[in-house]
Design an enzyme around this catalytic site. Sequence first.
Site, PDB file in Angstrom:
ATOM      1  N   GLY A  15       1.863  10.959  42.608  1.00  0.00           N
ATOM      2  CA  GLY A  15       3.038  10.641  43.436  1.00  0.00           C
ATOM      3  C   GLY A  15       3.464   9.199  43.218  1.00  0.00           C
ATOM      4  N   ARG A  76       2.877  15.279  37.356  1.00  0.00           N
ATOM      5  CA  ARG A  76       1.523  15.836  37.443  1.00  0.00           C
ATOM      6  C   ARG A  76       1.387  16.731  36.211  1.00  0.00           C
ATOM      7  NH1 ARG A  76       0.345  13.992  42.798  1.00  0.00           N
ATOM      8  NH2 ARG A  76       2.105  14.311  44.174  1.00  0.00           N
ATOM      9  N   ASP A 107      -6.773   8.740  42.743  1.00  0.00           N
ATOM     10  CA  ASP A 107      -8.065   9.212  42.223  1.00  0.00           C
ATOM     11  C   ASP A 107      -7.916  10.204  41.072  1.00  0.00           C
ATOM     12  OD1 ASP A 107      -9.776   7.754  43.792  1.00  0.00           O
ATOM     13  OD2 ASP A 107      -9.966   9.281  45.356  1.00  0.00           O
ATOM     14  N   THR A 129      -0.717   4.406  45.538  1.00  0.00           N
ATOM     15  CA  THR A 129      -0.453   5.599  46.353  1.00  0.00           C
ATOM     16  C   THR A 129      -0.130   5.163  47.778  1.00  0.00           C
ATOM     17  OG1 THR A 129      -1.411   7.576  47.403  1.00  0.00           O
ATOM     18  CG2 THR A 129      -2.978   5.913  46.668  1.00  0.00           C
ATOM     19  N   ASP A 131      -0.888   6.798  50.264  1.00  0.00           N
ATOM     20  CA  ASP A 131      -1.849   7.453  51.172  1.00  0.00           C
ATOM     21  C   ASP A 131      -3.025   6.570  51.620  1.00  0.00           C
ATOM     22  OD1 ASP A 131      -0.275   9.707  50.749  1.00  0.00           O
ATOM     23  OD2 ASP A 131      -1.602  10.533  49.218  1.00  0.00           O
ATOM     24  N   ASP A 133      -5.810   6.335  50.308  1.00  0.00           N
ATOM     25  CA  ASP A 133      -7.001   7.195  50.319  1.00  0.00           C
ATOM     26  C   ASP A 133      -7.935   6.943  49.134  1.00  0.00           C
ATOM     27  OD1 ASP A 133      -5.311   8.174  48.392  1.00  0.00           O
ATOM     28  OD2 ASP A 133      -5.527  10.275  48.955  1.00  0.00           O
ATOM     29  N   GLY A 174       0.476  11.769  53.672  1.00  0.00           N
ATOM     30  CA  GLY A 174      -0.889  11.247  53.537  1.00  0.00           C
ATOM     31  C   GLY A 174      -1.837  12.207  52.858  1.00  0.00           C
ATOM     32  N   ARG A 175      -1.313  13.319  52.409  1.00  0.00           N
ATOM     33  CA  ARG A 175      -2.119  14.386  51.807  1.00  0.00           C
ATOM     34  C   ARG A 175      -3.264  14.751  52.765  1.00  0.00           C
ATOM     35  NH1 ARG A 175      -3.444  15.027  45.448  1.00  0.00           N
ATOM     36  NH2 ARG A 175      -1.830  13.453  45.294  1.00  0.00           N
ATOM     37  N   GLY A 189       3.085   3.400  69.233  1.00  0.00           N
ATOM     38  CA  GLY A 189       2.646   3.684  70.602  1.00  0.00           C
ATOM     39  C   GLY A 189       2.628   5.169  70.933  1.00  0.00           C
ATOM     40  N   GLU A 227       0.216  15.089  57.755  1.00  0.00           N
ATOM     41  CA  GLU A 227       0.520  16.192  56.837  1.00  0.00           C
ATOM     42  C   GLU A 227      -0.694  17.085  56.576  1.00  0.00           C
ATOM     43  OE1 GLU A 227       1.058  14.609  52.913  1.00  0.00           O
ATOM     44  OE2 GLU A 227       2.023  16.425  52.177  1.00  0.00           O
ATOM     45  N   ARG A 248      10.285  19.034  70.082  1.00  0.00           N
ATOM     46  CA  ARG A 248      10.937  19.107  68.767  1.00  0.00           C
ATOM     47  C   ARG A 248       9.994  18.561  67.697  1.00  0.00           C
ATOM     48  NH1 ARG A 248      14.335  21.474  71.450  1.00  0.00           N
ATOM     49  NH2 ARG A 248      16.552  20.962  71.605  1.00  0.00           N
ATOM     50  N   ARG A 257       8.240   7.787  50.764  1.00  0.00           N
ATOM     51  CA  ARG A 257       7.734   7.379  49.450  1.00  0.00           C
ATOM     52  C   ARG A 257       8.735   6.520  48.684  1.00  0.00           C
ATOM     53  NH1 ARG A 257       4.941  12.391  46.566  1.00  0.00           N
ATOM     54  NH2 ARG A 257       6.656  12.186  45.119  1.00  0.00           N
TER      55      ARG A 257
HETATM   56  P1  ADP Z   1      -3.216  11.016  42.203  1.00  0.00           P
HETATM   57  O1  ADP Z   1      -3.418  10.228  40.964  1.00  0.00           O
HETATM   58  O2  ADP Z   1      -2.198  10.398  43.112  1.00  0.00           O
HETATM   59  O3  ADP Z   1      -4.525  11.347  42.883  1.00  0.00           O
HETATM   60  P2  ADP Z   1      -3.087  13.755  41.216  1.00  0.00           P
HETATM   61  O4  ADP Z   1      -4.382  14.165  41.843  1.00  0.00           O
HETATM   62  O5  ADP Z   1      -1.952  14.710  41.288  1.00  0.00           O
HETATM   63  O6  ADP Z   1      -2.522  12.383  41.804  1.00  0.00           O
HETATM   64  O7  ADP Z   1      -3.403  13.419  39.692  1.00  0.00           O
HETATM   65  C1  ADP Z   1      -2.382  12.949  38.843  1.00  0.00           C
HETATM   66  C2  ADP Z   1      -2.607  13.464  37.452  1.00  0.00           C
HETATM   67  O8  ADP Z   1      -3.849  12.963  36.940  1.00  0.00           O
HETATM   68  C3  ADP Z   1      -2.752  14.985  37.309  1.00  0.00           C
HETATM   69  O9  ADP Z   1      -1.514  15.654  37.296  1.00  0.00           O
HETATM   70  C4  ADP Z   1      -3.451  15.099  35.987  1.00  0.00           C
HETATM   71  O10 ADP Z   1      -2.555  14.936  34.903  1.00  0.00           O
HETATM   72  C5  ADP Z   1      -4.404  13.899  36.017  1.00  0.00           C
HETATM   73  N1  ADP Z   1      -5.717  14.365  36.488  1.00  0.00           N
HETATM   74  C6  ADP Z   1      -6.068  14.743  37.739  1.00  0.00           C
HETATM   75  N2  ADP Z   1      -7.336  15.174  37.777  1.00  0.00           N
HETATM   76  C7  ADP Z   1      -7.812  15.061  36.517  1.00  0.00           C
HETATM   77  C8  ADP Z   1      -9.067  15.367  35.896  1.00  0.00           C
HETATM   78  N3  ADP Z   1     -10.087  15.882  36.584  1.00  0.00           N
HETATM   79  N4  ADP Z   1      -9.185  15.128  34.574  1.00  0.00           N
HETATM   80  C9  ADP Z   1      -8.160  14.616  33.859  1.00  0.00           C
HETATM   81  N5  ADP Z   1      -6.949  14.325  34.381  1.00  0.00           N
HETATM   82  C10 ADP Z   1      -6.765  14.537  35.693  1.00  0.00           C
HETATM   83  O1  F6P Z   2       0.100  11.136  47.276  1.00  0.00           O
HETATM   84  C1  F6P Z   2       1.365  10.804  47.781  1.00  0.00           C
HETATM   85  C2  F6P Z   2       2.005  12.002  48.426  1.00  0.00           C
HETATM   86  O2  F6P Z   2       3.286  11.661  48.884  1.00  0.00           O
HETATM   87  C3  F6P Z   2       1.189  12.641  49.556  1.00  0.00           C
HETATM   88  O3  F6P Z   2       1.318  11.924  50.760  1.00  0.00           O
HETATM   89  C4  F6P Z   2       1.745  14.033  49.570  1.00  0.00           C
HETATM   90  O4  F6P Z   2       0.802  14.956  50.080  1.00  0.00           O
HETATM   91  C5  F6P Z   2       2.008  14.308  48.127  1.00  0.00           C
HETATM   92  O5  F6P Z   2       2.148  13.051  47.482  1.00  0.00           O
HETATM   93  C6  F6P Z   2       3.241  15.145  47.868  1.00  0.00           C
HETATM   94  O6  F6P Z   2       3.312  15.379  46.512  1.00  0.00           O
HETATM   95  P1  F6P Z   2       4.556  16.080  45.782  1.00  0.00           P
HETATM   96  O7  F6P Z   2       5.479  14.990  45.348  1.00  0.00           O
HETATM   97  O8  F6P Z   2       3.932  16.760  44.606  1.00  0.00           O
HETATM   98  O9  F6P Z   2       5.187  17.016  46.762  1.00  0.00           O
END
Ligand code: ADP
Ligand code: F6P
Length: 324
Positions: A15, A76, A107, A129, A131, A133, A174-175, A189, A227, A248, A257
Amino acid sequence: MAKSIKTIGILTSGGDAPGMNAAIRAVARKALSNGVKVKGIKRGYQGLLNEEIVDMEARSVSDIIQRGGTILGTARCMEFKTEEGQQKGADICHKHGIDGLVVIGGDGSYMGARALSRHGINTVGIPGTIDLDIACTDYTIGFDTAVNTAMQAIDKVRDTSSSHERCSIIEVMGRNAGYIALWCGVANGAEDILLPEKYDYNEQNIINNIISNRKRGKTHHLIINAEGIGHSTSMARRIEAATGVETRATILGYMQRGGSPTCKDRYYASIMGCLASDILCEGKTNRVIGYRGGKFIDFDIEEALAMQKDIPEYEYRISKLLAI
Ligand code: ADP
Ligand code: F6P
């Protein structure tokens, strides 16, 4: 002996996050000042596999520090999770003379960087990111802008919610992590803050809280829902039926983002970007940048990925206490 780096590639992955452009600028300009060539890789690992690679000069990153998103684009890429995809990516880096790579992302993106490092490409990750995280760092690029954007939006919902004496459930991104929800919950608040790390799925507690707050004269009831818990619309229906209070749901979504990065995001991105370039130029590999204890540092990717992060207990308790 450490490999001497001649060309650094930069990609953004996962993201997007406000401040990624400031990081790209810093990586590029620091590398150029170290006498190293720079190439931008478009659309994350997908763009690497498609050989979407462009030369970058100091002017290629002009006028971007204030812009949200990422000028390189992001994606991705499922293929990069496979051994064949990773080998192909490394071969393409070799073909283009890229011997060091900076990966800006979360990660998942670090796992891709680790794979490339195993195939002989020196890599460094930068935490990008919204998030917050990533366990090895107290700060991730984009978080500050995202929480400020969300906070301002929530203030607006609160105005109308108070006027109509309604309950509002506001869902933030925030995933699977609750950091955006926690920070906004405290800063706005909120009466209830629902975090994936802590929520017990007992809606009756929220219902009781709304009813007792009404009795005590509160004219609105703000619930910040993460989320990772989701289902805000159906939650609103159930809460309205049980309490008789109009309820609501608002899902803030992708607005969190985007936007121009805050000073904090630009600053952290600039320092982290320079450090990533320097580390690669020193010949290090399989590293990630972090910010801990007031210092910018680097960790081994393996070590960083094995770390755990949780909502700080004291901050969580305070978040509940302040909403009385
Ligand atoms: P973030 O980097 O924000 O955690 P993603 O988890 O979607 O986002 O990972 C981003 C990209 O990193 C993935 O679309 C993929 O191309 C690559 N990636 C994720 N996991 C792996 C993995 N285990 N091995 C190699 N590449 C990975
Ligand atoms: O990691 C950033 C983030 O915006 C998260 O908060 C959310 O869960 C995710 O990406 C949404 O991803 P996408 O753009 O694939 O819908």
